[in-house]
Design a protein around this motif. Sequence first.
Motif, PDB file in Angstrom:
ATOM      1  N   UNK A   1       0.821  -1.205   0.000  1.00  0.00           N
ATOM      2  CA  UNK A   1       0.000   0.000   0.000  1.00  0.00           C
ATOM      3  C   UNK A   1       0.863   1.266   0.000  1.00  0.00           C
ATOM      4  N   UNK A   2       2.007   1.216   0.686  1.00  0.00           N
ATOM      5  CA  UNK A   2       2.884   2.383   0.731  1.00  0.00           C
ATOM      6  C   UNK A   2       3.526   2.673  -0.618  1.00  0.00           C
ATOM      7  N   UNK A   3       3.500   1.672  -1.504  1.00  0.00           N
ATOM      8  CA  UNK A   3       4.040   1.859  -2.855  1.00  0.00           C
ATOM      9  C   UNK A   3       2.943   2.250  -3.836  1.00  0.00           C
ATOM     10  N   UNK A   4       1.844   1.474  -3.841  1.00  0.00           N
ATOM     11  CA  UNK A   4       0.838   1.693  -4.892  1.00  0.00           C
ATOM     12  C   UNK A   4      -0.365   2.516  -4.471  1.00  0.00           C
ATOM     13  N   UNK A   5      -0.443   2.855  -3.170  1.00  0.00           N
ATOM     14  CA  UNK A   5      -1.538   3.701  -2.658  1.00  0.00           C
ATOM     15  C   UNK A   5      -2.913   3.142  -3.050  1.00  0.00           C
ATOM     16  N   UNK A   6      -3.027   1.824  -2.994  1.00  0.00           N
ATOM     17  CA  UNK A   6      -4.273   1.118  -3.300  1.00  0.00           C
ATOM     18  C   UNK A   6      -4.739   1.367  -4.733  1.00  0.00           C
ATOM     19  N   UNK A   7      -3.793   1.397  -5.649  1.00  0.00           N
ATOM     20  CA  UNK A   7      -4.098   1.505  -7.065  1.00  0.00           C
ATOM     21  C   UNK A   7      -3.485   0.306  -7.790  1.00  0.00           C
ATOM     22  N   UNK A   8      -3.782   0.163  -9.072  1.00  0.00           N
ATOM     23  CA  UNK A   8      -3.223  -0.935  -9.848  1.00  0.00           C
ATOM     24  C   UNK A   8      -4.252  -2.021 -10.118  1.00  0.00           C
ATOM     25  N   UNK A   9      -3.762  -3.189 -10.540  1.00  0.00           N
ATOM     26  CA  UNK A   9      -4.656  -4.250 -10.967  1.00  0.00           C
ATOM     27  C   UNK A   9      -4.477  -5.547 -10.167  1.00  0.00           C
ATOM     28  N   UNK A  10      -3.408  -5.671  -9.387  1.00  0.00           N
ATOM     29  CA  UNK A  10      -3.154  -6.924  -8.674  1.00  0.00           C
ATOM     30  C   UNK A  10      -3.684  -6.914  -7.249  1.00  0.00           C
ATOM     31  N   UNK A  11      -3.459  -5.826  -6.510  1.00  0.00           N
ATOM     32  CA  UNK A  11      -3.793  -5.836  -5.081  1.00  0.00           C
ATOM     33  C   UNK A  11      -5.014  -4.991  -4.733  1.00  0.00           C
ATOM     34  N   UNK A  12      -5.734  -4.494  -5.735  1.00  0.00           N
ATOM     35  CA  UNK A  12      -6.923  -3.683  -5.469  1.00  0.00           C
ATOM     36  C   UNK A  12      -8.166  -4.559  -5.412  1.00  0.00           C
ATOM     37  N   UNK A  13      -9.289  -3.942  -5.056  1.00  0.00           N
ATOM     38  CA  UNK A  13     -10.543  -4.678  -4.886  1.00  0.00           C
ATOM     39  C   UNK A  13     -11.713  -3.935  -5.517  1.00  0.00           C
ATOM     40  N   UNK A  14     -12.859  -4.607  -5.508  1.00  0.00           N
ATOM     41  CA  UNK A  14     -14.104  -3.970  -5.882  1.00  0.00           C
ATOM     42  C   UNK A  14     -14.165  -3.454  -7.312  1.00  0.00           C
TER      43      UNK A  14
END
Length: 492
Positions: free
Chosen positions: A107-120
């Motif tokens: 989260x500290x890297x991608x700030x809850x963005x992207x396609x692998x670790x996001x949701x919903x």
Amino acid sequence: MLSPVCSLVVPFTARDQISSNFPRLYKQPANFPPGPWALPFVGNLFTVNFKKIHINLTQFSEKYGDVYTLRMGQTRIVVLNGYQTIKEALITQGESLSDRPIQPMIEDVNHNLGVISTNGHLWKQQRRFAIQTLKYFGVGKRSLESAVLDEFKFLSTHIAEYKGKPFNPHLITNNAVSNIICTLVFGHRFEYSNAKFQKLMSMFDQSLQIQGSIWGQLYNSFPVVMRLLPGPHQTVQKIWKEVIVFLRTEIEEHMKDWNSSDPRDYIDCYLSEIEKTKDDISGTFDVENLAMCTLDLFVAGSETTSTTLRWGFVYMSKYPEIQEKVQAEIDRVIGQSRQPTMADRSNLPYTDAVIHEVQRMGNIVPLSLPHITNKEVRLGRYVIPEGVTIIPNLTSVMLDKNEWKTPNTFNPGHFLNEKGHFEKRASFIPFSAGKRACLGENLARMELFLFFTSFMQTFSFAMPPGVKHAMDYNFGITLSPVSYEICATLRQ
């Protein structure tokens, strides 16, 4: 290592968080899976050996069953073992386990963005767009086959320059495989002499190892504290920030001459999507998300396939009789006058079986990526509440004695029927399963077949004289062979 962690003076905010969660941590929910005894505060962080945690977790299943609990810091984790259990969770009840937990180090890297670790909604939009765009640019088509085969020509020319002398295949293989995803995402490849790109390749491996180590788990368990302390976990942040700067430069170059009517690659298509959805309040497309999605595709499309090929070199050198049988099949079906194509696959059952066995034994992503329950689920006789992290232990499937005749032995026969025809097994799930299965599976399967078959057609692999086969591994997010040198001799 335990005493320094326990004796830390925890900042006020973190101490309050721990205190408020104290009853939740130590009161076991009703009908919850059993597990090994956990220490106060740190839980099972020091119960397992993070250098071979996939083996530890598989061994725990022998005592606690296919569904059991660990506690990492303040987080309860349910570990799933065995094909039937993982199938039930990820496929039958896949909707309930389709989310990813928040991991502070990521989260500290991608700030809850992207396609692998996001949701919903965000994840669904980005995943759908990525799959459609990669397909548009040739995944599963002859056009991309040509790109892979052309890249092999560059790679084989480079390797041939060693004239059969020992060399380390790590960076050069990473570079070649990465060039395929780079062609799709950036619209161009990178020369093997590009020092900056080589540096990025070497940093991937380092970062993934740290993220899968105890430092990564400590960071995710105690982020407030770990953000303030020096250590390898800080290196991870520096690495990804440097990679993101590299990616932003690529995006900025695209924006200078972007033409929405003539997209060249994934970035161009994404820029068009930003423009198309700029007035859509439910849209999730912007430049910041583009950078993070590009990072996800770049890393995922580079490291795993390259690591599998490096395991392939090791196994072929260890079992020369298998290598010779693969080469004999290739010589009979393809010969030396042309390169392999995906159309050859059905006529190369033994070669295909060897590739699958390399994936099985290499066990590249041994613990998959974590899931989290978005509602209460029942697995076997246990009830798992909403919000519990789930680890699908793929190692327990790949080495399951109930699924494989010789689970701990390299045996291509696992994927051949009595007539010698290739036969894929349901329990072969190196790309995980369900809604969160690897979105690049089709690309990876194509790359593995074309690269591996081309290698076997062109070279014979052997360890340097007097050097034992290096079957040891480095555990991280991926399971990679330890650094080694190998000899690749051109076949006549």
